[in-house]
Design a protein around this motif. Structure first.
Motif, PDB file in Angstrom:
ATOM      1  N   LEU A   1      -5.887   8.495 -18.884  1.00  0.00           N
ATOM      2  CA  LEU A   1      -5.701   6.786 -19.046  1.00  0.00           C
ATOM      3  C   LEU A   1      -6.990   6.303 -19.429  1.00  0.00           C
ATOM      4  CD1 LEU A   1      -4.072   4.549 -18.308  1.00  0.00           C
ATOM      5  CD2 LEU A   1      -4.867   4.479 -15.809  1.00  0.00           C
ATOM      6  N   LEU A   2      -8.073   6.932 -19.166  1.00  0.00           N
ATOM      7  CA  LEU A   2      -9.339   6.401 -19.404  1.00  0.00           C
ATOM      8  C   LEU A   2      -9.528   6.521 -21.124  1.00  0.00           C
ATOM      9  CD1 LEU A   2     -12.179   5.628 -18.188  1.00  0.00           C
ATOM     10  CD2 LEU A   2     -13.047   8.168 -18.348  1.00  0.00           C
ATOM     11  N   MET A   3      -8.642   7.086 -21.738  1.00  0.00           N
ATOM     12  CA  MET A   3      -8.876   6.822 -23.195  1.00  0.00           C
ATOM     13  C   MET A   3      -8.123   5.578 -23.647  1.00  0.00           C
ATOM     14  SD  MET A   3     -10.210   9.630 -23.991  1.00  0.00           S
ATOM     15  CE  MET A   3     -10.035   9.567 -25.816  1.00  0.00           C
ATOM     16  N   SER A   4      -7.304   4.707 -22.683  1.00  0.00           N
ATOM     17  CA  SER A   4      -6.532   3.565 -22.890  1.00  0.00           C
ATOM     18  C   SER A   4      -7.427   2.437 -22.394  1.00  0.00           C
ATOM     19  CB  SER A   4      -5.079   3.575 -22.466  1.00  0.00           C
ATOM     20  OG  SER A   4      -4.463   4.590 -23.247  1.00  0.00           O
ATOM     21  N   ALA A   5      -8.032   2.708 -21.277  1.00  0.00           N
ATOM     22  CA  ALA A   5      -8.784   1.588 -20.371  1.00  0.00           C
ATOM     23  C   ALA A   5     -10.126   2.119 -19.772  1.00  0.00           C
ATOM     24  CB  ALA A   5      -7.898   0.971 -19.567  1.00  0.00           C
ATOM     25  N   THR A   6     -10.814   1.178 -19.725  1.00  0.00           N
ATOM     26  CA  THR A   6     -11.957   1.316 -18.822  1.00  0.00           C
ATOM     27  C   THR A   6     -12.420   0.240 -17.881  1.00  0.00           C
ATOM     28  OG1 THR A   6     -14.225   2.581 -18.789  1.00  0.00           O
ATOM     29  CG2 THR A   6     -13.763   1.171 -20.618  1.00  0.00           C
ATOM     30  N   PRO A   7     -12.777   0.170 -16.615  1.00  0.00           N
ATOM     31  CA  PRO A   7     -12.686   1.520 -15.798  1.00  0.00           C
ATOM     32  C   PRO A   7     -11.333   1.898 -15.564  1.00  0.00           C
ATOM     33  CG  PRO A   7     -13.481  -0.326 -14.637  1.00  0.00           C
ATOM     34  CD  PRO A   7     -13.328  -0.640 -15.873  1.00  0.00           C
ATOM     35  N   VAL A   8     -11.343   3.289 -14.801  1.00  0.00           N
ATOM     36  CA  VAL A   8     -10.030   3.594 -14.119  1.00  0.00           C
ATOM     37  C   VAL A   8     -10.455   4.097 -12.999  1.00  0.00           C
ATOM     38  CG1 VAL A   8      -8.403   5.760 -14.525  1.00  0.00           C
ATOM     39  CG2 VAL A   8      -8.942   4.258 -16.505  1.00  0.00           C
ATOM     40  N   TYR A   9      -9.357   3.929 -12.062  1.00  0.00           N
ATOM     41  CA  TYR A   9      -9.709   4.256 -10.645  1.00  0.00           C
ATOM     42  C   TYR A   9      -8.685   5.322  -9.987  1.00  0.00           C
ATOM     43  CZ  TYR A   9     -12.159  -0.163 -10.656  1.00  0.00           C
ATOM     44  OH  TYR A   9     -12.836  -1.084 -11.113  1.00  0.00           O
ATOM     45  N   LEU A  10      -9.596   6.519  -9.690  1.00  0.00           N
ATOM     46  CA  LEU A  10      -8.681   7.742  -9.191  1.00  0.00           C
ATOM     47  C   LEU A  10      -8.740   7.486  -7.556  1.00  0.00           C
ATOM     48  CD1 LEU A  10      -7.029  10.038  -9.406  1.00  0.00           C
ATOM     49  CD2 LEU A  10      -9.000  11.446  -9.684  1.00  0.00           C
ATOM     50  N   LEU A  11      -7.675   7.457  -6.987  1.00  0.00           N
ATOM     51  CA  LEU A  11      -7.539   7.102  -5.295  1.00  0.00           C
ATOM     52  C   LEU A  11      -6.975   8.129  -4.429  1.00  0.00           C
ATOM     53  CD1 LEU A  11      -6.544   3.235  -5.949  1.00  0.00           C
ATOM     54  CD2 LEU A  11      -8.775   4.190  -5.692  1.00  0.00           C
ATOM     55  N   ASP A  12      -7.679   8.731  -3.515  1.00  0.00           N
ATOM     56  CA  ASP A  12      -7.304   9.795  -2.723  1.00  0.00           C
ATOM     57  C   ASP A  12      -7.207   9.193  -1.194  1.00  0.00           C
ATOM     58  OD1 ASP A  12      -6.569  11.994  -1.305  1.00  0.00           O
ATOM     59  OD2 ASP A  12      -8.283  13.266  -2.093  1.00  0.00           O
ATOM     60  N   PHE A  13      -5.798   9.159  -0.797  1.00  0.00           N
ATOM     61  CA  PHE A  13      -5.632   8.789   0.398  1.00  0.00           C
ATOM     62  C   PHE A  13      -5.605   9.872   1.569  1.00  0.00           C
ATOM     63  CE2 PHE A  13      -3.897   5.686  -2.476  1.00  0.00           C
ATOM     64  CZ  PHE A  13      -4.114   4.169  -1.858  1.00  0.00           C
ATOM     65  N   ASP A  14      -6.258  10.641   1.559  1.00  0.00           N
ATOM     66  CA  ASP A  14      -6.528  11.779   2.566  1.00  0.00           C
ATOM     67  C   ASP A  14      -6.826  11.210   3.626  1.00  0.00           C
ATOM     68  OD1 ASP A  14      -8.286  13.827   3.847  1.00  0.00           O
ATOM     69  OD2 ASP A  14      -6.793  14.991   2.998  1.00  0.00           O
ATOM     70  N   ASP A  15      -6.339  11.513   4.715  1.00  0.00           N
ATOM     71  CA  ASP A  15      -6.669  10.890   6.164  1.00  0.00           C
ATOM     72  C   ASP A  15      -7.870  11.095   6.589  1.00  0.00           C
ATOM     73  OD1 ASP A  15      -3.945   9.966   6.443  1.00  0.00           O
ATOM     74  OD2 ASP A  15      -3.046  11.424   7.549  1.00  0.00           O
ATOM     75  N   ASP A  16      -8.452  12.209   6.240  1.00  0.00           N
ATOM     76  CA  ASP A  16      -9.780  12.496   6.932  1.00  0.00           C
ATOM     77  C   ASP A  16     -11.026  12.228   6.070  1.00  0.00           C
ATOM     78  OD1 ASP A  16      -9.026  13.899   9.320  1.00  0.00           O
ATOM     79  OD2 ASP A  16      -8.033  15.452   8.293  1.00  0.00           O
ATOM     80  N   ALA A  17     -10.608  12.133   4.740  1.00  0.00           N
ATOM     81  CA  ALA A  17     -11.817  11.786   3.709  1.00  0.00           C
ATOM     82  C   ALA A  17     -11.458  11.192   2.700  1.00  0.00           C
ATOM     83  CB  ALA A  17     -12.185  13.360   3.196  1.00  0.00           C
ATOM     84  N   PRO A  18     -10.844   9.758   2.669  1.00  0.00           N
ATOM     85  CA  PRO A  18     -10.293   9.091   1.793  1.00  0.00           C
ATOM     86  C   PRO A  18     -11.435   8.692   0.812  1.00  0.00           C
ATOM     87  CG  PRO A  18     -10.709   7.621   3.670  1.00  0.00           C
ATOM     88  CD  PRO A  18     -10.929   9.047   4.080  1.00  0.00           C
ATOM     89  N   VAL A  19     -11.011   8.743  -0.719  1.00  0.00           N
ATOM     90  CA  VAL A  19     -11.948   8.548  -2.008  1.00  0.00           C
ATOM     91  C   VAL A  19     -11.507   7.640  -2.695  1.00  0.00           C
ATOM     92  CG1 VAL A  19     -13.182   9.539  -3.755  1.00  0.00           C
ATOM     93  CG2 VAL A  19     -12.902  11.037  -1.565  1.00  0.00           C
ATOM     94  N   THR A  20     -12.378   6.541  -3.150  1.00  0.00           N
ATOM     95  CA  THR A  20     -11.909   5.547  -4.119  1.00  0.00           C
ATOM     96  C   THR A  20     -12.873   5.818  -5.226  1.00  0.00           C
ATOM     97  OG1 THR A  20     -11.332   3.992  -2.789  1.00  0.00           O
ATOM     98  CG2 THR A  20     -11.759   3.266  -4.848  1.00  0.00           C
TER      99      THR A  20
END
Length: 242
Positions: free
Chosen positions: A66-85
């Motif tokens: 997706l980064l080839m079509s737009a910037t910035p791109v966000y990858l979101l991890d909803f892990d209960d113990d260690a969520p990451v944006t």
């Protein structure tokens, strides 16, 4: 076999892109995650759109696509113990990554999107210890890796304490150092210690609910209780509400 948690967002990819672009991206998901049973495409405010996925682990490959079509791109991890944006930016011929100090659900809510299963952010307390660095190295590294971030650094016998675990992880990756990343949910007492090695490999230990995303550990420095781990790491328990 991919486990699907219908209507419970496990991870997402988002950005200011047309939903048609997201639809093309979704075709790169495993077959089990394609369609409404495994994923959902939603629109937010001001042209923001997201692919919400109800199973499997976050796909950096699709995020970079997706980064080839737009910037910035966000990858979101909803892990209960260690969520990451994670914010991905394309600059000329290279991509950069920045961890944002906001829960994925809270981030999407700011963009006008409610992630199924995550109506409100989980109030997780966290702290990170980066080994083998000085305060000056921490402050200089943070300016380069996390520009504009507001974090507190404290000298520590092993290195430097950072009052934000994701920021400590980013700093450790930049400097090639080991980091201990501590997360605690004050609502249910869940405790997680991630050990991020200098080579960027990550393992984790939790006495309650081991994370499926990282290689499990039997202990941290020989300790198996939250209080014992904090004592071994010389981290005051009150910093995460213990």
């Amino acid at each position: 076999m991919i486990r699907i948690f219908r209507e419970d967002t496990q991870w997402a990819i988002a950005g200011n892109v047309e939903t048609a672009v997201i639809e093309d991206l979704a075709r790169g998901l495993p077959r089990e995650l394609q369609g409404s049973s495994g994923s959902k495409i939603v629109s937010g405010n001001e042209g923001f759109a997201a692919l919400l996925v109800f199973g499997d682990l976050p796909s950096e490959r699709l995020a970079n696509q997706l980064l080839m079509s737009a910037t910035p791109v966000y990858l979101l991890d909803f892990d209960d113990d260690a969520p990451v944006t994670l914010r991905l930016d394309r600059k000329k011929m290279r991509a950069t990554e920045t961890r944002l100090d906001v829960h994925p659900a809270g981030f999407l809510k700011q963009k006008g999107i409610i992630a199924p299963g995550h109506a409100a952010p989980i109030p997780v307390k966290n702290i990170g210890l980066v080994e083998g660095i000085t305060m000056a190295e921490a402050e200089a590294g943070a300016r380069e890796v996390i520009p504009g971030g507001e974090f507190e650094f404290h000298p520590h016998p092993r290195g430097v304490l950072v009052d934000d675990a994701p920021a400590a992880g980013s700093l450790a990756r930049q400097l090639g150092k080991r980091a201990y990343l501590i997360f605690r949910n004050p609502e249910d007492g869940d405790f997680l210690c991630m050990v991020q090695e200098a080579d960027q490999s990550v393992s984790s230990y939790s006495p309650q609910k081991p994370s499926p995303n990282f290689r499990p550990l039997d202990n941290v420095l020989g300790e198996t209780t939250p209080a014992g781990i904090l004592r071994a790491l010389e981290i005051p328990g009150e910093l995460i509400g213990l």
